[in-house]
Write a protein that holds these residues in place. Structure first.
Motif, PDB file in Angstrom:
ATOM      1  N   ALA A  18       0.828  -1.209   0.000  1.00  0.00           N
ATOM      2  CA  ALA A  18       0.000   0.000   0.000  1.00  0.00           C
ATOM      3  C   ALA A  18       0.864   1.262   0.000  1.00  0.00           C
ATOM      4  CB  ALA A  18      -0.918   0.011   1.220  1.00  0.00           C
ATOM      5  N   THR A  19       2.182   1.083   0.067  1.00  0.00           N
ATOM      6  CA  THR A  19       3.110   2.205   0.085  1.00  0.00           C
ATOM      7  C   THR A  19       3.888   2.254  -1.224  1.00  0.00           C
ATOM      8  OG1 THR A  19       4.944   0.948   1.066  1.00  0.00           O
ATOM      9  CG2 THR A  19       3.352   1.946   2.581  1.00  0.00           C
ATOM     10  N   GLY A  20       4.458   3.411  -1.515  1.00  0.00           N
ATOM     11  CA  GLY A  20       5.232   3.572  -2.733  1.00  0.00           C
ATOM     12  C   GLY A  20       6.631   3.006  -2.605  1.00  0.00           C
ATOM     13  N   PRO A  21       7.312   2.831  -3.734  1.00  0.00           N
ATOM     14  CA  PRO A  21       8.665   2.290  -3.706  1.00  0.00           C
ATOM     15  C   PRO A  21       9.710   3.293  -3.267  1.00  0.00           C
ATOM     16  CG  PRO A  21       8.063   2.811  -5.949  1.00  0.00           C
ATOM     17  CD  PRO A  21       6.838   3.068  -5.112  1.00  0.00           C
ATOM     18  N   GLU A  22       9.314   4.578  -3.148  1.00  0.00           N
ATOM     19  CA  GLU A  22      10.243   5.618  -2.725  1.00  0.00           C
ATOM     20  C   GLU A  22       9.560   6.590  -1.778  1.00  0.00           C
ATOM     21  OE1 GLU A  22      13.072   5.783  -6.722  1.00  0.00           O
ATOM     22  OE2 GLU A  22      11.610   7.381  -6.375  1.00  0.00           O
ATOM     23  N   PHE A  23      10.375   7.358  -1.075  1.00  0.00           N
ATOM     24  CA  PHE A  23       9.849   8.378  -0.167  1.00  0.00           C
ATOM     25  C   PHE A  23      10.902   9.470  -0.018  1.00  0.00           C
ATOM     26  CE2 PHE A  23      12.129   5.279   2.315  1.00  0.00           C
ATOM     27  CZ  PHE A  23      12.776   5.984   3.315  1.00  0.00           C
ATOM     28  N   ASP A  24      10.461  10.630   0.456  1.00  0.00           N
ATOM     29  CA  ASP A  24      11.374  11.767   0.670  1.00  0.00           C
ATOM     30  C   ASP A  24      12.233  12.040  -0.563  1.00  0.00           C
ATOM     31  OD1 ASP A  24      10.366  12.123   3.175  1.00  0.00           O
ATOM     32  OD2 ASP A  24      12.068  11.242   4.235  1.00  0.00           O
ATOM     33  N   GLY A  25      11.598  12.172  -1.706  1.00  0.00           N
ATOM     34  CA  GLY A  25      12.352  12.380  -2.930  1.00  0.00           C
ATOM     35  C   GLY A  25      12.475  11.080  -3.684  1.00  0.00           C
ATOM     36  N   TRP A  26      13.672  10.457  -3.597  1.00  0.00           N
ATOM     37  CA  TRP A  26      13.766   9.128  -4.213  1.00  0.00           C
ATOM     38  C   TRP A  26      14.568   8.154  -3.347  1.00  0.00           C
ATOM     39  CZ3 TRP A  26      17.706   7.453  -8.288  1.00  0.00           C
ATOM     40  CH2 TRP A  26      18.901   8.124  -8.141  1.00  0.00           C
ATOM     41  N   LEU A  27      14.393   8.258  -2.030  1.00  0.00           N
ATOM     42  CA  LEU A  27      14.922   7.233  -1.138  1.00  0.00           C
ATOM     43  C   LEU A  27      14.110   5.959  -1.332  1.00  0.00           C
ATOM     44  CD1 LEU A  27      15.434   9.258   2.175  1.00  0.00           C
ATOM     45  CD2 LEU A  27      17.163   8.621   0.472  1.00  0.00           C
ATOM     46  N   SER A  28      14.797   4.837  -1.431  1.00  0.00           N
ATOM     47  CA  SER A  28      14.109   3.582  -1.728  1.00  0.00           C
ATOM     48  C   SER A  28      13.455   2.998  -0.491  1.00  0.00           C
ATOM     49  CB  SER A  28      15.096   2.558  -2.304  1.00  0.00           C
ATOM     50  OG  SER A  28      15.589   2.995  -3.558  1.00  0.00           O
ATOM     51  N   ASN A  29      12.289   2.431  -0.693  1.00  0.00           N
ATOM     52  CA  ASN A  29      11.560   1.718   0.345  1.00  0.00           C
ATOM     53  C   ASN A  29      12.208   0.347   0.543  1.00  0.00           C
ATOM     54  OD1 ASN A  29       9.734   0.255   1.886  1.00  0.00           O
ATOM     55  ND2 ASN A  29       7.934   0.832   0.692  1.00  0.00           N
ATOM     56  N   HIS A  30      12.891   0.189   1.669  1.00  0.00           N
ATOM     57  CA  HIS A  30      13.591  -1.063   1.959  1.00  0.00           C
ATOM     58  C   HIS A  30      12.733  -2.058   2.740  1.00  0.00           C
ATOM     59  CE1 HIS A  30      16.964   1.520   0.946  1.00  0.00           C
ATOM     60  NE2 HIS A  30      17.770   0.480   0.947  1.00  0.00           N
ATOM     61  N   GLY A  31      11.502  -1.676   3.047  1.00  0.00           N
ATOM     62  CA  GLY A  31      10.683  -2.524   3.896  1.00  0.00           C
ATOM     63  C   GLY A  31      10.552  -3.960   3.428  1.00  0.00           C
ATOM     64  N   PRO A  32      10.185  -4.210   2.155  1.00  0.00           N
ATOM     65  CA  PRO A  32      10.021  -5.601   1.715  1.00  0.00           C
ATOM     66  C   PRO A  32      11.306  -6.407   1.789  1.00  0.00           C
ATOM     67  CG  PRO A  32       8.970  -4.079   0.178  1.00  0.00           C
ATOM     68  CD  PRO A  32       9.782  -3.245   1.112  1.00  0.00           C
ATOM     69  N   MET A  33      12.437  -5.767   1.504  1.00  0.00           N
ATOM     70  CA  MET A  33      13.715  -6.474   1.512  1.00  0.00           C
ATOM     71  C   MET A  33      14.146  -6.823   2.935  1.00  0.00           C
ATOM     72  SD  MET A  33      15.586  -4.133  -1.418  1.00  0.00           S
ATOM     73  CE  MET A  33      14.825  -2.558  -0.972  1.00  0.00           C
ATOM     74  N   ALA A  34      14.043  -5.849   3.829  1.00  0.00           N
ATOM     75  CA  ALA A  34      14.427  -6.100   5.214  1.00  0.00           C
ATOM     76  C   ALA A  34      13.498  -7.114   5.868  1.00  0.00           C
ATOM     77  CB  ALA A  34      14.423  -4.793   6.001  1.00  0.00           C
ATOM     78  N   ALA A  35      12.200  -7.008   5.600  1.00  0.00           N
ATOM     79  CA  ALA A  35      11.247  -7.963   6.179  1.00  0.00           C
ATOM     80  C   ALA A  35      11.532  -9.375   5.696  1.00  0.00           C
ATOM     81  CB  ALA A  35       9.822  -7.551   5.819  1.00  0.00           C
ATOM     82  N   GLU A  36      11.829  -9.519   4.405  1.00  0.00           N
ATOM     83  CA  GLU A  36      12.130 -10.851   3.876  1.00  0.00           C
ATOM     84  C   GLU A  36      13.379 -11.418   4.533  1.00  0.00           C
ATOM     85  OE1 GLU A  36      13.852 -14.007   1.611  1.00  0.00           O
ATOM     86  OE2 GLU A  36      14.751 -12.000   1.705  1.00  0.00           O
ATOM     87  N   HIS A  48       6.699  -7.187  12.393  1.00  0.00           N
ATOM     88  CA  HIS A  48       5.636  -6.181  12.463  1.00  0.00           C
ATOM     89  C   HIS A  48       6.020  -5.009  13.357  1.00  0.00           C
ATOM     90  CE1 HIS A  48       2.619  -7.886   9.891  1.00  0.00           C
ATOM     91  NE2 HIS A  48       2.701  -9.066  10.496  1.00  0.00           N
ATOM     92  N   GLN A  49       6.706  -5.298  14.439  1.00  0.00           N
ATOM     93  CA  GLN A  49       7.164  -4.205  15.306  1.00  0.00           C
ATOM     94  C   GLN A  49       8.142  -3.314  14.542  1.00  0.00           C
ATOM     95  OE1 GLN A  49       9.245  -5.490  18.819  1.00  0.00           O
ATOM     96  NE2 GLN A  49       9.411  -3.428  19.651  1.00  0.00           N
ATOM     97  N   TRP A  50       9.042  -3.935  13.794  1.00  0.00           N
ATOM     98  CA  TRP A  50       9.996  -3.163  13.002  1.00  0.00           C
ATOM     99  C   TRP A  50       9.259  -2.319  11.958  1.00  0.00           C
ATOM    100  CZ3 TRP A  50      11.464  -2.851   7.867  1.00  0.00           C
ATOM    101  CH2 TRP A  50      12.654  -2.160   7.603  1.00  0.00           C
ATOM    102  N   LEU A  51       8.275  -2.901  11.304  1.00  0.00           N
ATOM    103  CA  LEU A  51       7.510  -2.171  10.297  1.00  0.00           C
ATOM    104  C   LEU A  51       6.730  -1.010  10.898  1.00  0.00           C
ATOM    105  CD1 LEU A  51       6.086  -4.988   7.974  1.00  0.00           C
ATOM    106  CD2 LEU A  51       7.823  -3.279   7.409  1.00  0.00           C
ATOM    107  N   ASP A  52       6.237  -1.187  12.115  1.00  0.00           N
ATOM    108  CA  ASP A  52       5.487  -0.104  12.760  1.00  0.00           C
ATOM    109  C   ASP A  52       6.309   1.180  12.802  1.00  0.00           C
ATOM    110  OD1 ASP A  52       3.312  -1.739  13.162  1.00  0.00           O
ATOM    111  OD2 ASP A  52       3.803  -2.204  15.250  1.00  0.00           O
ATOM    112  N   GLY A  53       7.595   1.030  13.074  1.00  0.00           N
ATOM    113  CA  GLY A  53       8.459   2.197  13.107  1.00  0.00           C
ATOM    114  C   GLY A  53       8.886   2.645  11.725  1.00  0.00           C
TER     115      GLY A  53
END
Length: 365
Positions: A18-36, A48-53
């Motif tokens: 539900a989130t974009g692949p980038e934020f704050d300009g073009w910083l990459s969303n690392h959530g899926p990689m770190a979660a995996e 989930h706790q990590w994702l909350d932050g």
């Protein structure tokens, strides 16, 4: 992996898609990689706790502008079309086997390996590992679609790098044997020249490579093996070298130097899912990415590693290092520890564990 852990990863994917692949300009969303990586290495309970932050920084998934079809080349490298690319790849992975989609698009995307500072290929590598290890389900397939879409939208070549053809030196090697001359991965990395002006973002830095004396020679320096069987160990050696070099060169740019190891490792993890005729260009692209990141971010001088009295050892050392990365919390630290664990398992080299610890010192929480 246990079904409960796979379910946790699916839940993480659902939240993150539900989130974009980038934020704050073009910083990459690392959530899926770190979660995996966290799920893969036994830390599903922390995801989930990590994702909350982490997700407090993220932005909503962007809107599309129109479908991508037969004229897809026009949309390649256009970040404004990332939502359109995502819709396209979601259709593709639904309509045909994901390996077939990967087989079609890998050679198209590979020449643009520098996309989003290599985050496109890294995200695809994590998605492929999840599909290979866990099996197929809707959320895992959707994550592959998001990764391929991000790569396509930010597609960017390394200046001077070869396209999807055989890597330099392949045609000069004898079939089934290593090439006669040329440095291995570690020596080739040591010989990569640096741009004099290491300022600005990665696009500005990469553009300077075209005028860097010695850059074409550096790209062509490694003599890659001719056989597919030998290409995979060569690429593993490149990952080993880049991850270990972080110990002495990571201070050049703590975050960006991480990708010199995680990008080739993403490709290494993907090789088994690819037809072997794609292995040679994949190794060439891995080298181009690692060499480029070294040229534009690595400092000219190494630092002597300081003794780390708390460095773990023994068969559980890799697991302990990754646990420390999760405790640290930064997404780059987590991803680097994931790669370092691969290297330590393969080589037993304690320096790569020290490199992972150094990342926790160089990268802020």
């Amino acid at each position: 992996m246990e079904s409960s852990a796979t379910g946790t990863l699916d839940e993480a994917y659902q939240r993150l898609h539900a989130t974009g692949p980038e934020f704050d300009g073009w910083l990459s969303n690392h959530g899926p990689m770190a979660a995996e990586a966290m799920v893969r290495r036994g830390h599903a309970a922390r995801v989930h706790q990590w994702l909350d932050g982490y997700m407090r920084r993220l932005e909503e998934f962007p809107r599309g502008s129109g479908p991508i079809g037969a004229g897809w080349q026009e949309a390649l490298g256009d970040p404004r079309r990332v939502a359109d690319w995502t819709s396209y790849f979601r259709r593709e992975v639904t309509a045909q086997p994901w390996r077939q989609v990967l087989e079609t698009w890998w050679p198209r995307l590979l020449p643009g390996v520098a996309a989003a500072a290599t985050h496109g290929v890294i995200r695809v590598g994590h998605a492929v590992r999840a599909l290979t290890d866990d099996g197929e389900d809707g959320d895992h397939l959707t994550e592959l679609a998001h990764g391929l879409a991000y790569w396509a939208a930010r597609w960017q070549p390394v200046p001077g790098a070869p396209g999807a053809g055989p890597p330099p030196g392949t045609e000069r090697a004898t079939a089934g044997q290593p090439a006669d001359a040329g440095p291995g991965a570690a020596d080739a990395l040591a010989a990569v020249p640096r741009i004099a002006d290491q300022s600005g973002g990665i696009r500005d830095r990469l553009a300077r490579l075209a005028k860097l004396p010695g850059w074409p020679a550096a790209l062509a320096a490694p003599q890659f093996p001719a056989s597919a069987e030998a290409l995979r160990p060569w690429l593993a050696g490149l990952v080993d070298a880049t991850a270990t070099r972080y110990l002495r060169y990571g201070h050049g740019e703590g975050v960006m130097m991480v990708h010199s190891a995680t990008a080739p490792n993403a490709i290494l993890r993907t090789l088994p899912a690819l037809d072997r005729h794609l292995w040679a260009p994949s190794v060439a692209a891995s080298w181009a990415a690692a060499a480029a990141l070294t040229a534009v971010y690595a400092p000219a001088a190494a630092v002597a590693p300081t003794p780390l009295p708390d460095s773990p050892s023994g068969p559980q050392a890799a697991e302990e290092i990754f646990a420390r990365a999760v405790e640290h919390g930064d997404e780059h630290v987590i991803k680097f520890a994931d790669t370092a664990a691969d290297v330590y398992t393969r080589t037993g080299n304690p320096e790569v564990l020290a490199a992972a610890i150094r990342a926790t010192k160089l990268i802020g929480r």
